[in-house]
Design a protein around this motif. Structure first.
Motif, PDB file in Angstrom:
ATOM      1  N   LYS A  32      23.835  35.370  44.093  1.00 28.87           N
ATOM      2  CA  LYS A  32      24.613  36.296  43.258  1.00 28.87           C
ATOM      3  C   LYS A  32      24.882  35.706  41.884  1.00 28.87           C
ATOM      4  O   LYS A  32      24.695  36.372  40.863  1.00 28.87           O
ATOM      5  N   LEU A  33      25.319  34.451  41.849  1.00 27.55           N
ATOM      6  CA  LEU A  33      25.658  33.836  40.566  1.00 27.55           C
ATOM      7  C   LEU A  33      24.418  33.430  39.765  1.00 27.55           C
ATOM      8  O   LEU A  33      24.403  33.549  38.541  1.00 27.55           O
ATOM      9  N   LYS A  34      23.387  32.958  40.443  1.00 26.16           N
ATOM     10  CA  LYS A  34      22.170  32.545  39.742  1.00 26.16           C
ATOM     11  C   LYS A  34      21.405  33.749  39.172  1.00 26.16           C
ATOM     12  O   LYS A  34      20.777  33.641  38.126  1.00 26.16           O
ATOM     13  N   ARG A  35      21.452  34.873  39.868  1.00 25.17           N
ATOM     14  CA  ARG A  35      20.731  36.070  39.426  1.00 25.17           C
ATOM     15  C   ARG A  35      21.564  36.961  38.509  1.00 25.17           C
ATOM     16  O   ARG A  35      21.070  37.972  38.015  1.00 25.17           O
ATOM     17  N   ALA A  36      22.809  36.594  38.274  1.00 24.02           N
ATOM     18  CA  ALA A  36      23.694  37.414  37.441  1.00 24.02           C
ATOM     19  C   ALA A  36      23.179  37.475  36.008  1.00 24.02           C
ATOM     20  O   ALA A  36      22.573  36.523  35.508  1.00 24.02           O
ATOM     21  N   ASP A  37      23.429  38.602  35.371  1.00 20.34           N
ATOM     22  CA  ASP A  37      23.114  38.727  33.942  1.00 20.34           C
ATOM     23  C   ASP A  37      23.971  37.744  33.151  1.00 20.34           C
ATOM     24  O   ASP A  37      23.509  37.136  32.201  1.00 20.34           O
ATOM     25  N   SER A  38      25.237  37.618  33.562  1.00 18.16           N
ATOM     26  CA  SER A  38      26.132  36.649  32.929  1.00 18.16           C
ATOM     27  C   SER A  38      27.345  36.405  33.815  1.00 18.16           C
ATOM     28  O   SER A  38      27.698  37.213  34.668  1.00 18.16           O
ATOM     29  N   VAL A  39      27.970  35.244  33.580  1.00 17.54           N
ATOM     30  CA  VAL A  39      29.193  34.860  34.280  1.00 17.54           C
ATOM     31  C   VAL A  39      30.213  34.510  33.208  1.00 17.54           C
ATOM     32  O   VAL A  39      29.942  33.702  32.317  1.00 17.54           O
ATOM     33  N   LEU A  40      31.376  35.133  33.282  1.00 16.17           N
ATOM     34  CA  LEU A  40      32.422  34.962  32.278  1.00 16.17           C
ATOM     35  C   LEU A  40      33.679  34.436  32.960  1.00 16.17           C
ATOM     36  O   LEU A  40      34.136  35.012  33.943  1.00 16.17           O
ATOM     37  N   ILE A  41      34.222  33.337  32.435  1.00 21.44           N
ATOM     38  CA  ILE A  41      35.524  32.859  32.921  1.00 21.44           C
ATOM     39  C   ILE A  41      36.551  33.194  31.849  1.00 21.44           C
ATOM     40  O   ILE A  41      36.255  33.131  30.652  1.00 21.44           O
ATOM     41  N   THR A  42      37.739  33.592  32.293  1.00 20.09           N
ATOM     42  CA  THR A  42      38.741  34.042  31.326  1.00 20.09           C
ATOM     43  C   THR A  42      40.139  33.545  31.678  1.00 20.09           C
ATOM     44  O   THR A  42      40.441  33.247  32.827  1.00 20.09           O
ATOM     45  N   ALA A  43      40.963  33.511  30.643  1.00 16.18           N
ATOM     46  CA  ALA A  43      42.408  33.363  30.782  1.00 16.18           C
ATOM     47  C   ALA A  43      42.982  34.638  30.166  1.00 16.18           C
ATOM     48  O   ALA A  43      42.573  35.034  29.066  1.00 16.18           O
ATOM     49  N   HIS A  44      43.870  35.285  30.875  1.00 15.07           N
ATOM     50  CA  HIS A  44      44.356  36.588  30.404  1.00 15.07           C
ATOM     51  C   HIS A  44      45.854  36.729  30.599  1.00 15.07           C
ATOM     52  O   HIS A  44      46.483  35.974  31.344  1.00 15.07           O
ATOM     53  N   GLU A  45      46.398  37.705  29.927  1.00 14.93           N
ATOM     54  CA  GLU A  45      47.803  38.047  30.110  1.00 14.93           C
ATOM     55  C   GLU A  45      47.971  38.572  31.530  1.00 14.93           C
ATOM     56  O   GLU A  45      47.023  39.081  32.122  1.00 14.93           O
ATOM     57  N   PRO A  46      49.176  38.455  32.078  1.00 23.00           N
ATOM     58  CA  PRO A  46      49.387  38.934  33.455  1.00 23.00           C
ATOM     59  C   PRO A  46      49.057  40.414  33.598  1.00 23.00           C
ATOM     60  O   PRO A  46      49.408  41.221  32.747  1.00 23.00           O
ATOM     61  N   THR A  47      48.370  40.719  34.679  1.00 20.66           N
ATOM     62  CA  THR A  47      48.032  42.108  34.975  1.00 20.66           C
ATOM     63  C   THR A  47      48.754  42.606  36.225  1.00 20.66           C
ATOM     64  O   THR A  47      48.602  43.762  36.604  1.00 20.66           O
ATOM     65  N   LYS A  48      49.502  41.718  36.839  1.00 21.41           N
ATOM     66  CA  LYS A  48      50.304  42.067  38.025  1.00 21.41           C
ATOM     67  C   LYS A  48      51.522  41.141  38.060  1.00 21.41           C
ATOM     68  O   LYS A  48      51.511  40.058  37.496  1.00 21.41           O
TER      69      LYS A  48
END
Length: 177
Positions: A32-48
């Motif tokens: 799944k990860l090797k064939r992915a178009d891209s992998v994005l890691i993020t830090a974000h504001e709370p969503t919950k």
């Protein structure tokens, strides 16, 4: 004697199947990860987990992590597309088996996720949404086979995020393990 042979065959088949499933547990994740178009890691504001109040004193809904099948870039504070060795490192961390003998993971009830891993593949978006404060996480349905996190995995995911340049709510003593 026939019963003994039948039981032996059943045990052999069950053991072989169990071993085969355990040996191939991470194959789907790696693909799944090797064939992915891209992998994005993020830090974000709370969503919950955070109650937001507007100027009139009314409770506002939390922003969503995903809008129309895409990350909600309006809440993302930091992000990095990863590839190559970084994806290999992430696979190694996520695929590590849960160890009962590692330090116990203390769970709290806050669940205020601030970090995510997004996997883009065509029109499909997979995600892992992480709260390092309470050591809880959620994932998209297609990642439901992903195993639980022990204390080592929590430390490694956090260290990985930092090593990739994310600092929001990671380097100021926020985050459980």
């Amino acid at each position: 004697m026939k019963q003994f042979i039948a039981v032996s065959v059943l045990i052999f088949c069950f053991t072989s199947t169990s071993y085969s499933q355990k040996a191939n547990t991470g194959a789907w994740l790696k693909l799944k990860l090797k064939r992915a178009d891209s992998v994005l890691i993020t830090a974000h504001e709370p969503t919950k987990g955070i109650v937001r109040i507007d100027s009139a004193g009314n409770q506002m809904p939390s922003p969503k992590l995903i809008l129309d099948g895409k990350p909600n870039y309006g809440v993302i504070r930091e992000s990095k597309f990863i590839k190559g060795k970084a994806v290999d490192s992430l696979i190694q961390i996520l695929d590590r088996p849960f160890k009962n003998n590692s330090l116990p993971v203390t769970l709290a009830a806050c669940y205020v996720p601030r970090h995510s891993i997004f996997v883009f593949n065509g029109n499909q978006l997979s995600y892992i949404d992480i709260c390092f404060e309470c050591n809880r996480w959620e994932r998209s349905e297609d990642l439901s086979k992903l195993g639980e996190f022990d204390s080592r995995k929590w430390r490694e995911i956090k260290a990985f995020m930092i090593s990739q340049g994310l600092t929001y709510k990671l380097t100021n003593n926020m985050g459980g393990i």
